[in-house]
Design an enzyme around this catalytic site. Structure first.
Site, PDB file in Angstrom:
ATOM      1  N   LEU A  64       0.885  -1.258  -0.148  1.00 36.68           N
ATOM      2  CA  LEU A  64       0.057   0.071  -0.039  1.00 36.68           C
ATOM      3  C   LEU A  64       0.717   1.447  -0.063  1.00 36.68           C
ATOM      4  O   LEU A  64       1.949   1.183   0.420  1.00 36.68           O
ATOM      5  CB  LEU A  64      -0.853   0.082   1.394  1.00 36.68           C
ATOM      6  CG  LEU A  64      -1.938  -1.174   1.199  1.00 36.68           C
ATOM      7  CD1 LEU A  64      -2.416  -1.352   2.898  1.00 36.68           C
ATOM      8  CD2 LEU A  64      -2.914  -0.948   0.378  1.00 36.68           C
ATOM      9  N   LYS A  74       6.421  -3.227  12.309  1.00 31.83           N
ATOM     10  CA  LYS A  74       5.457  -3.053  13.433  1.00 31.83           C
ATOM     11  C   LYS A  74       4.033  -3.490  13.273  1.00 31.83           C
ATOM     12  O   LYS A  74       3.613  -4.028  14.284  1.00 31.83           O
ATOM     13  CB  LYS A  74       5.211  -1.536  13.574  1.00 31.83           C
ATOM     14  CG  LYS A  74       6.596  -0.886  14.077  1.00 31.83           C
ATOM     15  CD  LYS A  74       6.374   0.673  14.267  1.00 31.83           C
ATOM     16  CE  LYS A  74       7.455   1.299  15.093  1.00 31.83           C
ATOM     17  NZ  LYS A  74       8.845   1.312  14.075  1.00 31.83           N
ATOM     18  N   ILE A 108      -3.558  24.199  23.805  1.00 30.96           N
ATOM     19  CA  ILE A 108      -2.372  23.710  24.758  1.00 30.96           C
ATOM     20  C   ILE A 108      -1.780  22.567  23.524  1.00 30.96           C
ATOM     21  O   ILE A 108      -2.332  21.674  22.967  1.00 30.96           O
ATOM     22  CB  ILE A 108      -2.574  22.960  25.761  1.00 30.96           C
ATOM     23  CG1 ILE A 108      -3.102  23.624  26.995  1.00 30.96           C
ATOM     24  CG2 ILE A 108      -1.168  22.214  26.346  1.00 30.96           C
ATOM     25  CD1 ILE A 108      -3.254  22.938  28.247  1.00 30.96           C
ATOM     26  N   ARG A 185     -17.306  18.568   3.925  1.00 32.66           N
ATOM     27  CA  ARG A 185     -16.865  17.270   3.108  1.00 32.66           C
ATOM     28  C   ARG A 185     -17.661  16.220   3.399  1.00 32.66           C
ATOM     29  O   ARG A 185     -17.451  14.922   2.965  1.00 32.66           O
ATOM     30  CB  ARG A 185     -15.475  17.086   3.787  1.00 32.66           C
ATOM     31  CG  ARG A 185     -14.296  18.154   3.398  1.00 32.66           C
ATOM     32  CD  ARG A 185     -12.854  17.542   3.243  1.00 32.66           C
ATOM     33  NE  ARG A 185     -12.480  16.744   4.657  1.00 32.66           N
ATOM     34  CZ  ARG A 185     -12.417  17.362   5.947  1.00 32.66           C
ATOM     35  NH1 ARG A 185     -12.269  18.702   6.073  1.00 32.66           N
ATOM     36  NH2 ARG A 185     -12.080  16.471   7.075  1.00 32.66           N
ATOM     37  N   GLY A 191     -15.663  17.789  14.481  1.00 36.04           N
ATOM     38  CA  GLY A 191     -14.919  18.496  15.793  1.00 36.04           C
ATOM     39  C   GLY A 191     -15.339  19.727  16.213  1.00 36.04           C
ATOM     40  O   GLY A 191     -15.280  20.020  17.301  1.00 36.04           O
TER      41      GLY A 191
HETATM   42  P1  8GT Z   1     -12.848  18.383  12.482  1.00 26.21           P
HETATM   43  O1  8GT Z   1     -14.253  17.749  12.268  1.00 26.21           O
HETATM   44  O2  8GT Z   1     -12.005  17.568  13.298  1.00 26.21           O
HETATM   45  O3  8GT Z   1     -12.928  20.101  12.615  1.00 26.21           O
HETATM   46  O4  8GT Z   1     -12.130  18.383  11.032  1.00 26.21           O
HETATM   47  P2  8GT Z   1     -11.906  19.516   9.881  1.00 26.21           P
HETATM   48  O5  8GT Z   1     -12.888  20.742   9.977  1.00 26.21           O
HETATM   49  O6  8GT Z   1     -11.245  19.233   8.541  1.00 26.21           O
HETATM   50  O7  8GT Z   1     -10.469  20.270  10.803  1.00 26.21           O
HETATM   51  P3  8GT Z   1     -10.314  21.897  11.255  1.00 26.21           P
HETATM   52  O8  8GT Z   1      -9.334  21.657  11.877  1.00 26.21           O
HETATM   53  O9  8GT Z   1     -11.821  22.439  11.646  1.00 26.21           O
HETATM   54  O10 8GT Z   1      -9.785  22.722   9.849  1.00 26.21           O
HETATM   55  C1  8GT Z   1     -10.500  22.785   8.789  1.00 26.21           C
HETATM   56  C2  8GT Z   1      -9.728  23.776   7.760  1.00 26.21           C
HETATM   57  O11 8GT Z   1      -9.430  24.924   8.429  1.00 26.21           O
HETATM   58  C3  8GT Z   1      -8.440  23.015   7.694  1.00 26.21           C
HETATM   59  O12 8GT Z   1      -8.555  21.903   6.461  1.00 26.21           O
HETATM   60  C4  8GT Z   1      -7.446  23.883   7.393  1.00 26.21           C
HETATM   61  O13 8GT Z   1      -7.127  24.120   6.062  1.00 26.21           O
HETATM   62  C5  8GT Z   1      -8.030  25.147   7.841  1.00 26.21           C
HETATM   63  N1  8GT Z   1      -7.050  25.532   9.226  1.00 26.21           N
HETATM   64  C6  8GT Z   1      -7.620  26.656   9.907  1.00 26.21           C
HETATM   65  N2  8GT Z   1      -6.611  26.885  10.890  1.00 26.21           N
HETATM   66  C7  8GT Z   1      -5.782  26.082  11.001  1.00 26.21           C
HETATM   67  C8  8GT Z   1      -4.831  25.686  11.973  1.00 26.21           C
HETATM   68  O14 8GT Z   1      -4.426  26.199  12.668  1.00 26.21           O
HETATM   69  N3  8GT Z   1      -4.113  24.302  11.451  1.00 26.21           N
HETATM   70  C9  8GT Z   1      -4.629  23.570  10.619  1.00 26.21           C
HETATM   71  N4  8GT Z   1      -3.923  22.187  10.439  1.00 26.21           N
HETATM   72  N5  8GT Z   1      -5.649  23.774   9.886  1.00 26.21           N
HETATM   73  C10 8GT Z   1      -6.297  24.903   9.873  1.00 26.21           C
HETATM   74  O15 8GT Z   1      -8.393  27.426   9.490  1.00 26.21           O
END
Ligand code: 8GT
Ligand code: MN
Ligand code: MN
Length: 338
Positions: A64, A74, A108, A185, A191
């Protein structure tokens, strides 16, 4: 944003394997600070989690993408013994487990968690007794620790979407509101809630754009506080609000993390693309853009000169436009989950 976590499809036939890979990934991120290994473990975990069959050996897994010799070994060890020496050791070191726990508090990160653990602060109770060591975001993260760990069902996000649309159009019908992130999506649970807002009167060419954006965002937040959707503010930057909200219908009682961004209208589609994610998808798309001599971010798509200097922003009138200019087939939001 919300904390990165394990792929969450409920019918994961390789759950035990993807779980131990995520544990290793978290160790690399939080303790070793090895982003390269962190990403490698995460990618392998997500590959295994998406399979429609059960992996029976490391050799099989090695075929994969993203799974090499070391991870295959692992997998064999785990399949044969039900555990992993490396993880056993890590979990017994007295540092990794509390660091991992503390990074589950919104606000944090690994560095702060390590600093706290070094100071002997290792549990949520320890944190409560040392609130003076926490900033505003971290205090709110601690206060709502249990609620923020709970996933938000899609129906609740839908209710909040309806409520947001109604409240904002009642203050100005020209607001454009899109809930992005995992909800856009197509995920069954999220979250947090990622809201993107634009207004035709606010563009990047406005002379005092920064001030105008901030004022508009402030008035939006005030309005949503009045409507009792927003209950706390974590932070408020020029175009970005982070806070806490509640299901305005009262059907669900949990406190939820809410992110709101305000984009100038001409940056709207780059912002939608960025804010929809996934973050892994965004990384890949930006890398592809660079190969095609473009630079893509949450604001604009720009051509790069041979010297690597970005030119004028391309005119973008849809998400499709971005894919087209990069020579990529369009992907619907539901197809951007990895
Ligand atoms: P979730 O259901 O866990 O919230 O999944 P998610 O909606 O895909 O994740 P999210 O952390 O809420 O991020 C949504 C989008 O916001 C990400 O695809 C990213 O492009 C953008 N994003 C931000 N701020 C930040 C950040 O501080 N770190 C990261 N990794 N992404 C961020 O707007
Ligand atoms: Mn978010
Ligand atoms: Mn999100």
């Amino acid at each position: 944003m919300s904390k990165r976590k394990a792929p969450d499809n409920s019918d994961n036939l390789n759950r035990d394997l993807s779980d131990f890979l995520i544990e290793l990934a978290n160790y690399e991120r939080n303790v070793s600070k090895n982003v390269y290994k962190y990403n490698a473990y995460r990618k392998a975990a997500s590959t295994l989690a998406s399979l429609s069959y059960r992996i029976k050996s490391g050799d099989e897994a090695k075929k994969l993408p993203g799974i090499g010799d070391k991870i295959a070994k692992k997998i064999d060890e785990f399949l044969q013994t039900g555990k992993l020496q490396k993880l056993e050791k890590i979990n017994a070191d007295g540092i990794t487990a509390p660091i991992n726990l503390l990074t589950r508090v919104s606000g944090i990160g690994p560095a702060k968690a390590k600093e706290l653990v070094d100071a002997g602060i290792k549990t949520l109770n320890d944190l409560k007794e040392n609130e003076d060591k926490l900033n505003r975001h971290q205090k709110i993260g601690l206060k709502y620790f249990d609620d923020f760990e709970k996933k938000i069902p899609r129906e609740e996000v839908q209710r909040i979407e309806t409520f947001l649309n109604a409240s904002l159009s009642d203050s100005d019908p020209r607001y454009i509101v899109t809930i992005c992130g995992s909800y856009r999506r197509g995920k069954a649970e999220s979250g947090d809630i990622d809201v993107l807002i634009a207004h035709p009167s606010y563009t990047s060419s406005d002379s005092d754009g920064k001030k105008k954006g901030l004022n508009m965002l402030k008035s939006i937040i005030e309005h949503l506080e009045q409507k009792e959707l927003i209950v706390e503010t974590i932070s408020m930057g020029g175009s970005k609000f982070m806070g806490v909200c509640r299901d305005p219908t009262g059907i669900n009682k949990f406190f939820r993390r809410l992110d709101i961004r305000l984009a100038p209208k001409d940056h709207y589609y780059c912002a939608v693309l960025y804010f929809t994610g996934s973050d892994l998808f965004n990384k890949n798309m930006r890398a592809h853009a660079l190969q095609k001599k473009f630079t893509l971010n949450e604001y604009t798509l720009k051509h790069l000169t041979v010297e690597g200097i970005p030119g004028e922003a391309e005119t973008i009138n849809s998400e499709e436009d971005i894919f087209k200019k990069l020579g990529l087939p369009y992907k619907k939001p539901e197809e951007r989950n990895s």
